[in-house]
Design an enzyme around this catalytic site. Structure first.
Site, PDB file in Angstrom:
ATOM      1  N   GLU A 196      27.608  -2.405 -29.065  1.00  0.00           N
ATOM      2  CA  GLU A 196      27.457  -2.956 -30.424  1.00  0.00           C
ATOM      3  C   GLU A 196      28.633  -3.907 -30.628  1.00  0.00           C
ATOM      4  OE1 GLU A 196      25.051  -2.747 -32.408  1.00  0.00           O
ATOM      5  OE2 GLU A 196      23.951  -0.925 -31.912  1.00  0.00           O
ATOM      6  N   CYS A 217      31.386  -5.744 -39.199  1.00  0.00           N
ATOM      7  CA  CYS A 217      30.609  -6.470 -38.185  1.00  0.00           C
ATOM      8  C   CYS A 217      29.453  -7.238 -38.814  1.00  0.00           C
ATOM      9  CB  CYS A 217      30.101  -5.519 -37.116  1.00  0.00           C
ATOM     10  SG  CYS A 217      29.289  -4.073 -37.801  1.00  0.00           S
TER      11      CYS A 217
HETATM   12  P1  NAD Z   1      38.083  -4.552 -29.513  1.00  0.00           P
HETATM   13  O1  NAD Z   1      36.960  -4.953 -28.610  1.00  0.00           O
HETATM   14  O2  NAD Z   1      39.360  -5.272 -29.400  1.00  0.00           O
HETATM   15  O3  NAD Z   1      38.440  -3.007 -29.273  1.00  0.00           O
HETATM   16  C1  NAD Z   1      37.496  -1.969 -29.439  1.00  0.00           C
HETATM   17  C2  NAD Z   1      37.876  -0.805 -28.555  1.00  0.00           C
HETATM   18  O4  NAD Z   1      37.737  -1.164 -27.177  1.00  0.00           O
HETATM   19  C3  NAD Z   1      39.325  -0.339 -28.714  1.00  0.00           C
HETATM   20  O5  NAD Z   1      39.335   1.066 -28.637  1.00  0.00           O
HETATM   21  C4  NAD Z   1      40.019  -0.982 -27.518  1.00  0.00           C
HETATM   22  O6  NAD Z   1      41.160  -0.293 -27.093  1.00  0.00           O
HETATM   23  C5  NAD Z   1      38.928  -0.909 -26.462  1.00  0.00           C
HETATM   24  N1  NAD Z   1      38.979  -1.943 -25.416  1.00  0.00           N
HETATM   25  C6  NAD Z   1      39.381  -3.234 -25.524  1.00  0.00           C
HETATM   26  N2  NAD Z   1      39.167  -3.884 -24.350  1.00  0.00           N
HETATM   27  C7  NAD Z   1      38.587  -2.989 -23.507  1.00  0.00           C
HETATM   28  C8  NAD Z   1      38.101  -3.064 -22.165  1.00  0.00           C
HETATM   29  N3  NAD Z   1      38.168  -4.184 -21.442  1.00  0.00           N
HETATM   30  N4  NAD Z   1      37.548  -1.946 -21.613  1.00  0.00           N
HETATM   31  C9  NAD Z   1      37.451  -0.811 -22.321  1.00  0.00           C
HETATM   32  N5  NAD Z   1      37.918  -0.672 -23.598  1.00  0.00           N
HETATM   33  C10 NAD Z   1      38.462  -1.757 -24.180  1.00  0.00           C
HETATM   34  O7  NAD Z   1      37.494  -4.605 -30.992  1.00  0.00           O
HETATM   35  P2  NAD Z   1      38.250  -4.327 -32.383  1.00  0.00           P
HETATM   36  O8  NAD Z   1      39.170  -5.466 -32.658  1.00  0.00           O
HETATM   37  O9  NAD Z   1      38.782  -2.949 -32.376  1.00  0.00           O
HETATM   38  O10 NAD Z   1      37.028  -4.355 -33.399  1.00  0.00           O
HETATM   39  C11 NAD Z   1      36.526  -5.499 -34.010  1.00  0.00           C
HETATM   40  C12 NAD Z   1      35.246  -5.961 -33.335  1.00  0.00           C
HETATM   41  O11 NAD Z   1      34.284  -4.907 -33.348  1.00  0.00           O
HETATM   42  C13 NAD Z   1      34.591  -7.127 -34.059  1.00  0.00           C
HETATM   43  O12 NAD Z   1      34.166  -8.081 -33.137  1.00  0.00           O
HETATM   44  C14 NAD Z   1      33.400  -6.472 -34.765  1.00  0.00           C
HETATM   45  O13 NAD Z   1      32.353  -7.357 -35.067  1.00  0.00           O
HETATM   46  C15 NAD Z   1      33.021  -5.425 -33.773  1.00  0.00           C
HETATM   47  N6  NAD Z   1      32.218  -4.358 -34.395  1.00  0.00           N
HETATM   48  C16 NAD Z   1      30.878  -4.306 -34.131  1.00  0.00           C
HETATM   49  C17 NAD Z   1      30.081  -3.337 -34.743  1.00  0.00           C
HETATM   50  C18 NAD Z   1      28.585  -3.266 -34.501  1.00  0.00           C
HETATM   51  O14 NAD Z   1      27.955  -2.321 -34.958  1.00  0.00           O
HETATM   52  N7  NAD Z   1      27.995  -4.224 -33.819  1.00  0.00           N
HETATM   53  C19 NAD Z   1      30.670  -2.414 -35.623  1.00  0.00           C
HETATM   54  C20 NAD Z   1      32.052  -2.503 -35.870  1.00  0.00           C
HETATM   55  C21 NAD Z   1      32.818  -3.484 -35.237  1.00  0.00           C
END
Ligand code: NAD
Length: 461
Positions: A236, A270
């Site tokens: 997501e 999001c």
């Molecule tokens: P992010 O991708 O930076 O981090 C999310 C999680 O992934 C964190 O726990 C992080 O430590 C981990 N992570 C980062 N890189 C990784 C990798 N290469 N491998 C494994 N884990 C990794 O996102 P964020 O800044 O925490 O959240 C914001 C983003 O989330 C926005 O783009 C938002 O649109 C999206 N989001 C989407 C939904 C949805 O339902 N589609 C819901 C909420 C947030």
């Protein structure tokens, strides 16, 4: 505002209050070298967990909802302190998870019951089994709800879970997991803490499925890493949701919805409204209404009762938003209101008119408190621009009902609201199209994404 120290030292992950920069608390970092043994423990817990029926697993989880409800005030404050949203919204998020625990566990249990099909003398039974060990990786913007959304279906469907919450909001995720673990057997649900390295090690480890909510870039990285083991995925990801406002729309409702959905949680949602396309003939009138709505949004520390939005979760996020606003102004956007400098991680809610797709702010996810307006000559132009994006999580159209429904059907997002927000009836999935996701969750269809389907066929005698 103090400059925030780095999030981690060698073995402690600190969580900071984004309003003040003060430490709210800390958790031990999980050494990357330990992650394989944590996954092995999750595998060891699988046979006994899968021997239970889905109903038994759901019944085990349900009492956790009562604890969440009883502790909603305390947990909501903690959530707000480390994430920044007004305390009433933090409490609301905890209460929402509490309420969902009961009905959603049951919905999963019902969705994964075997189904029988018969034809031509054959009887087939379709089984919905857990995949095995599921990694759930979550963001900071709804730090309890996002964990809940994937952990509950994964568990009830018969997976054991290793979850990795965002490094920005580890404390509330830790509390959530501790509460569920009061009712679960050892090893069924574990949590690891850290930054990207821990997430990468988890994805690369011996897990069978990954349910990830977060940015598109991390999602692509995870997909590439998962390809080696053909691991099952629910991704997501981010978005750039449009709002289309056509002649004949209830402009008061459209403005109220558009601003609330653009500024809620400081725009860090999001499905935030990140772009508004409005027909020329009603644009000026509509922008006046937007202005009145934006004026209602007081920015303050989460403790202040009058706060409608808090700070951005981190400094980098604020810099990204201000950079996009500057780029838009340089390319001709008009600041209708906002854009005043603010201290620390706070950003003034900002209304921009005369936007266009040459500006980053209309094509790259903003995740900040900005309302962006572009005028269009027709419904067709609005559809063309709304779909001119790599993303496709949500989209909303306001207009005369029949036309708005027709336009809604032409939008390429996964969840579309017509004269209303995107929220669907009970049982609908949470689903992104295009680069906003891969597979989906929630509702009976979504719950089955956490399952390996197996078909056993016999002669129907
Ligand atoms: P992010 O991708 O930076 O981090 C999310 C999680 O992934 C964190 O726990 C992080 O430590 C981990 N992570 C980062 N890189 C990784 C990798 N290469 N491998 C494994 N884990 C990794 O996102 P964020 O800044 O925490 O959240 C914001 C983003 O989330 C926005 O783009 C938002 O649109 C999206 N989001 C989407 C939904 C949805 O339902 N589609 C819901 C909420 C947030």
């Amino acid at each position: 505002m103090t400059t925030m120290p780095t999030q981690t030292d060698t073995n402690t992950l600190n969580s900071y209050n984004p309003s003040t920069g003060e430490i709210v608390g800390s958790v031990p970092i999980t050494p990357v070298a330990q992650i394989d043994s944590i996954i092995a423990k999750a595998h060891a817990a699988l046979p006994a967990w899968q021997a239970l029926s889905a109903q038994e697993r759901a019944d085990m989880l349900k009492p956790a909802g009562k604890i969440l409800e009883e502790r909603a005030e305390e947990l909501g404050k903690l959530l707000s302190l480390e994430q920044g949203k007004p305390i009433s919204e933090g409490i609301g998020e905890v209460k929402g998870c509490a309420a969902r625990m009961d009905w959603e566990s049951q919905e999963v249990a019902n969705a994964v019951q075997p189904e029988i099909l018969k034809s031509n003398g054959i009887e087939s039974t379709i089984y919905y089994d857990g995949y095995g060990v599921c990694a759930t990786i979550t963001p900071w913007n709804f730090p309890m709800l996002m964990a809940h959304w994937t952990i509950v279906p994964a568990l009830v469907a018969g997976n054991t879970v290793v979850c990795k919450p965002s490094e920005q909001t580890p404390l509330i995720a830790d509390e959530y997991v501790k509460i569920l673990n009061q009712f679960l057997p050892e090893g069924v649900l574990q949590i690891i803490h850290g930054e990207d390295d821990q997430g990468k090690a988890l994805v690369a480890g011996d897990v069978n499925m990954i349910a990830f909510t977060g940015s598109k870039n991390a999602g692509q990285h995870i997909m590439a890493s998962a390809a080696k083991g053909l691991k099952r995925l629910v991704l997501e990801l981010g978005s750039k949701d449009p709002l289309v406002v056509l002649e004949g729309a209830d402009l008061d409702k459209a403005a109220e919805y558009g601003v609330r959905n653009a500024l809620r949680n400081c725009g860090q949602v999001c499905v935030s409204t990140e772009r508004i396309y409005v027909q020329d003939s009603i644009k000026d009138q509509f922008v006046d209404k937007l202005k009145a709505q934006v004026a209602e949004f007081k920015v303050a520390d989460c403790h202040e009762e009058s706060a409608r939005i808090g700070p951005m979760v981190m400094r980098e996020q604020k810099e990204h938003v201000l950079g996009q606003i500057k780029d838009a102004i340089d390319k001709g956007a008009k600041v209708v209101m906002g854009n005043e400098p603010m201290d620390g991680n706070f950003v003034a809610p900002t209304l921009l008119d005369n936007c266009n797709h040459d500006m980053d702010i209309m094509v790259v996810e903003t995740f900040g408190p900005v309302v962006c307006v572009q005028s269009v000559s027709s419904a067709d132009e609005a559809v063309k621009l709304a779909n001119d994006t790599e993303y496709g999580l949500g989209a909303v159209v306001f207009g005369e009902e029949q036309l708005a429904r027709k336009v809604g059907r032409q939008l390429t997002a996964g969840m579309i609201g017509v004269n209303k927000a995107i929220g669907g009836a009970s049982g609908t999935p949470w689903v992104g199209a295009r680069h906003s996701g891969f597979s989906y969750h929630s509702g009976p269809m979504g719950h089955r994404q956490f399952c390996q389907v197996r078909v056993i066929s016999t002669n129907d005698e």
